[in-house]
Write a protein that holds these residues in place. Sequence first.
Motif, PDB file in Angstrom:
ATOM      1  N   THR A   5      37.897  38.131  47.004  1.00  0.00           N
ATOM      2  CA  THR A   5      37.116  37.164  47.759  1.00  0.00           C
ATOM      3  C   THR A   5      35.644  37.539  47.603  1.00  0.00           C
ATOM      4  N   SER A   6      34.783  36.707  48.118  1.00  0.00           N
ATOM      5  CA  SER A   6      33.356  37.047  48.117  1.00  0.00           C
ATOM      6  C   SER A   6      33.108  38.330  48.902  1.00  0.00           C
ATOM      7  N   ASP A   7      33.906  38.535  49.945  1.00  0.00           N
ATOM      8  CA  ASP A   7      33.715  39.701  50.822  1.00  0.00           C
ATOM      9  C   ASP A   7      34.169  41.017  50.202  1.00  0.00           C
ATOM     10  N   ASN A   8      35.226  40.998  49.398  1.00  0.00           N
ATOM     11  CA  ASN A   8      35.721  42.273  48.872  1.00  0.00           C
ATOM     12  C   ASN A   8      35.386  42.508  47.395  1.00  0.00           C
ATOM     13  N   PHE A   9      34.689  41.576  46.760  1.00  0.00           N
ATOM     14  CA  PHE A   9      34.395  41.689  45.331  1.00  0.00           C
ATOM     15  C   PHE A   9      33.631  42.981  45.015  1.00  0.00           C
ATOM     16  N   GLU A  10      32.621  43.285  45.788  1.00  0.00           N
ATOM     17  CA  GLU A  10      31.807  44.470  45.494  1.00  0.00           C
ATOM     18  C   GLU A  10      32.636  45.750  45.584  1.00  0.00           C
ATOM     19  N   THR A  11      33.381  45.918  46.659  1.00  0.00           N
ATOM     20  CA  THR A  11      34.131  47.165  46.821  1.00  0.00           C
ATOM     21  C   THR A  11      35.301  47.257  45.841  1.00  0.00           C
ATOM     22  N   GLN A  12      35.993  46.152  45.578  1.00  0.00           N
ATOM     23  CA  GLN A  12      37.173  46.193  44.725  1.00  0.00           C
ATOM     24  C   GLN A  12      36.858  46.170  43.224  1.00  0.00           C
ATOM     25  N   VAL A  13      35.710  45.611  42.855  1.00  0.00           N
ATOM     26  CA  VAL A  13      35.378  45.469  41.431  1.00  0.00           C
ATOM     27  C   VAL A  13      34.173  46.333  41.050  1.00  0.00           C
ATOM     28  N   LEU A  14      33.065  46.101  41.701  1.00  0.00           N
ATOM     29  CA  LEU A  14      31.826  46.775  41.296  1.00  0.00           C
ATOM     30  C   LEU A  14      31.825  48.269  41.611  1.00  0.00           C
ATOM     31  N   GLU A  15      32.546  48.670  42.638  1.00  0.00           N
ATOM     32  CA  GLU A  15      32.603  50.087  43.012  1.00  0.00           C
ATOM     33  C   GLU A  15      33.892  50.763  42.546  1.00  0.00           C
ATOM     34  N   ALA A  16      34.706  50.071  41.785  1.00  0.00           N
ATOM     35  CA  ALA A  16      35.986  50.625  41.320  1.00  0.00           C
ATOM     36  C   ALA A  16      35.758  51.773  40.346  1.00  0.00           C
ATOM     37  N   ASP A  17      36.649  52.750  40.383  1.00  0.00           N
ATOM     38  CA  ASP A  17      36.498  53.895  39.486  1.00  0.00           C
ATOM     39  C   ASP A  17      37.333  53.767  38.205  1.00  0.00           C
ATOM     40  N   ARG A  18      37.914  52.596  37.990  1.00  0.00           N
ATOM     41  CA  ARG A  18      38.594  52.313  36.721  1.00  0.00           C
ATOM     42  C   ARG A  18      38.333  50.860  36.347  1.00  0.00           C
ATOM     43  N   PRO A  19      38.627  50.471  35.113  1.00  0.00           N
ATOM     44  CA  PRO A  19      38.349  49.085  34.694  1.00  0.00           C
ATOM     45  C   PRO A  19      39.098  48.060  35.545  1.00  0.00           C
ATOM     46  N   VAL A  20      38.417  46.937  35.790  1.00  0.00           N
ATOM     47  CA  VAL A  20      39.005  45.832  36.541  1.00  0.00           C
ATOM     48  C   VAL A  20      38.846  44.559  35.716  1.00  0.00           C
ATOM     49  N   LEU A  21      39.962  43.911  35.435  1.00  0.00           N
ATOM     50  CA  LEU A  21      39.955  42.631  34.735  1.00  0.00           C
ATOM     51  C   LEU A  21      40.053  41.535  35.791  1.00  0.00           C
ATOM     52  N   VAL A  22      39.004  40.726  35.901  1.00  0.00           N
ATOM     53  CA  VAL A  22      38.966  39.671  36.911  1.00  0.00           C
ATOM     54  C   VAL A  22      39.248  38.327  36.253  1.00  0.00           C
ATOM     55  N   ASP A  23      40.229  37.643  36.798  1.00  0.00           N
ATOM     56  CA  ASP A  23      40.599  36.301  36.365  1.00  0.00           C
ATOM     57  C   ASP A  23      39.930  35.306  37.315  1.00  0.00           C
ATOM     58  N   PHE A  24      38.936  34.596  36.833  1.00  0.00           N
ATOM     59  CA  PHE A  24      38.293  33.523  37.601  1.00  0.00           C
ATOM     60  C   PHE A  24      39.087  32.257  37.295  1.00  0.00           C
TER      61      PHE A  24
END
Length: 104
Positions: free
Chosen positions: A5-24
């Motif tokens: 969500t807009s609320d958890n994007f930063e913590t779950q994606v931008l601050e993640a310590d491994r690669p994150v593949l985001v499907d928009f």
Amino acid sequence: MLTLTSDNFETQVLEADRPVLVDFWADWCPPCKLIAPILDEISTEYADRLTVAKLNGDDHPDVVSRYGIMGFPTLILFRKGEPVQRITGAKPKRLLLADLADHF
């Protein structure tokens, strides 16, 4: 698969310590429905080294705008908070993995 969500994007994606593949994606998008089971498979098969997440673009247009998403589905692979690979449109699993292989 992680739901963003807009609320958890930063913590779950931008601050993640491994690669994150985001499907928009969007509900009305037929190619999004085609690629969803493929992403589920990748999420399971590569769970030890990659997080696969999805963000409904219609529900969170602020994130879509921030990353210049012009169509769905768009996949963006993030490493250390930075987008390192962008894939637009649905592709077969082997082609998706080939595009992503150098990043995880």
